[in-house]
Design an enzyme around this catalytic site. Structure first.
Site, PDB file in Angstrom:
ATOM      1  CB  SER A  65      -1.130  -0.180   1.281  1.00 11.02           C
ATOM      2  OG  SER A  65      -1.595  -1.103   1.082  1.00 11.02           O
ATOM      3  CE  LYS A  68      -3.345   0.844  -1.455  1.00  7.57           C
ATOM      4  NZ  LYS A  68      -4.558   0.056  -0.054  1.00  7.57           N
ATOM      5  CE1 TYR A 192      -4.464  -1.616  -4.155  1.00  7.49           C
ATOM      6  CE2 TYR A 192      -5.298  -3.852  -3.804  1.00  7.49           C
ATOM      7  CZ  TYR A 192      -4.801  -2.170  -3.130  1.00  7.49           C
ATOM      8  OH  TYR A 192      -5.137  -2.346  -2.435  1.00  7.49           O
ATOM      9  CE1 TYR A 243      -4.317   0.652   4.065  1.00  6.33           C
ATOM     10  CE2 TYR A 243      -2.971  -0.103   6.211  1.00  6.33           C
ATOM     11  CZ  TYR A 243      -3.077  -0.234   4.470  1.00  6.33           C
ATOM     12  OH  TYR A 243      -2.595  -0.108   3.463  1.00  6.33           O
ATOM     13  CB  VAL A 261      -0.158  -5.375   4.433  1.00  8.45           C
ATOM     14  CG1 VAL A 261      -0.673  -6.079   4.844  1.00  8.45           C
ATOM     15  CG2 VAL A 261      -0.637  -6.261   2.935  1.00  8.45           C
TER      16      VAL A 261
HETATM   17  N1  GLU Z   1      -2.375  -5.880  -1.383  1.00  7.84           N
HETATM   18  C1  GLU Z   1      -2.910  -5.870  -0.020  1.00  7.84           C
HETATM   19  C2  GLU Z   1      -4.670  -6.132  -0.327  1.00  7.84           C
HETATM   20  O1  GLU Z   1      -5.295  -4.961  -1.523  1.00  7.84           O
HETATM   21  C3  GLU Z   1      -2.583  -4.198   0.195  1.00  7.84           C
HETATM   22  C4  GLU Z   1      -2.745  -3.767   1.493  1.00  7.84           C
HETATM   23  C5  GLU Z   1      -1.563  -3.126   2.128  1.00  7.84           C
HETATM   24  O2  GLU Z   1      -0.368  -3.109   2.588  1.00  7.84           O
HETATM   25  O3  GLU Z   1      -2.456  -2.924   3.152  1.00  7.84           O
HETATM   26  O4  GLU Z   1      -4.675  -6.245   0.354  1.00  7.84           O
END
Ligand code: GLU
Length: 312
Positions: A65, A68, A192, A243, A261
């Site tokens: 993420s 992003k 994505y 988050y 993650v």
């Molecule tokens: N590939 C993960 C998902 O979309 C990314 C989530 C993350 O890094 O927080 O579920």
């Protein structure tokens, strides 16, 4: 406040390496589940251009993420403030992949850093492209930001993201039903999943974040984004980058930051430093356990918290 940056970083790396409580490695895909929780890397690039690396700072990992931040930057470059008609700018207070808010808020995700928001951003960046071209554009952007042509997508991770992407597919279909995706769901999700599967080192990530500590300037010359846009991206990282633990990260670390993650975190001390940390074990909110602790130590010892009088 200590000013011997190299010694501070060496101390943090030694202490984090010795920690026994290391968090839990993400297990939803095999490529992440096999990461070694004993790994720890830290890279700092200062506004003056000094580079300090510690531990596994040159080992590649899945940025997930953290991508992003860079897709948001590209999308703002394409559609400017019109983006905010389709994505909000408020902390979600929910998990990264939550679907509940979407129904109440008519398919408009709370912010660009939860999965639903990032999927809308993928849709914006896909306009007029095929998936491969959109990912190529992102990779080229990262190579330009880092001055490093070696950044690539890990195809095995991208493939498993797609194989296990039911929840993201649900989010995308739901938003398409609300009219908030303009392209078909499949290529949006493919973009994505590929962006999540980009592999970078802490050193590369810290270099990629330099424009955010420099009011939008590329250290090699020219503006990547305007100073106002750099400030706004930093503001979103501070309020939404972790988050539903974003408030806690601001409380304990005090820097704009974005986690993934894979265990990485990119954090920005505006005017001071771009910092990347990686340790694959996650805390209960899905953010790197030791990465967060290390950044807390770093801001405590350097005064780099944006809330500190010492900051400027
Ligand atoms: N590939 C993960 C998902 O979309 C990314 C989530 C993350 O890094 O927080 O579920």
């Amino acid at each position: 406040m200590r000013h011997d940056l190299k010694a501070i970083i060496d101390d943090i790396v030694a202490d984090m390496r010795a920690e026994t409580e290391r968090g839990t490695v993400a297990s939803y895909i095999p490529g992440l589940a096999s990461a070694d929780p004993n790994r720890f890397g830290l890279a700092v690039v200062t506004a003056e251009g000094e580079v300090i690396l510690g531990g596994d700072a040159e080992t590649g990992f899945s940025i997930q993420s953290i991508s992003k931040v860079f897709t948001l930057t590209l999308a703002l470059g394409k559609v400017g403030n019109a983006l905010w008609d389709r994505v909000g700018r408020e902390p979600s207070g929910s998990a990264f992949n939550s679907i509940v808010q979407l129904e109440r808020e008519n398919g408009i995700p709370r912010n660009p850093f939860i999965n639903a928001g990032a999927i809308v951003i993928s849709d914006v960046n896909l306009a007029g492209h095929r998936t491969g071209d959109a990912i190529g554009e992102l990779i080229n952007f990262l190579r330009y930001l880092t001055d490093d042509g070696s950044i690539v997508v890990d195809p095995a991770i991208a493939q498993s993201e797609a194989e296990h992407g039911y929840r993201n597919a649900a989010l995308a279909n739901y938003m398409r039903a609300f009219g908030n995706l303009q392209n078909p769901v499949e290529p949006v999700l493919a973009s994505y999943f590929n962006q999540c599967a980009i592999e970078m080192t802490c050193h590369q990530l810290a270099r990629a974040g330099r424009f955010l500590m420099l009011d939008g300037r590329h250290p090699g010359g020219g503006q990547v984004v305007s100073p106002a846009r750099a400030r706004r991206i930093n503001a979103l990282m501070l309020t939404c980058g972790h988050y539903d633990a974003s408030g806690d990260f601001a409380f304990s670390v005090g820097m704009p930051g974005k986690s993934g993650v894979g265990g990485g975190i990119l954090a920005i001390a505006p005017g001071k430093a771009s910092v990347a940390v990686w340790s694959p074990g996650l805390n209960a909110n899905g953010n790197s356990h030791l990465g967060t602790r290390a950044l807390e130590r770093l801001t405590t010892e350097t005064g780099w918290s944006v809330f500190s009088a010492d900051h400027n």
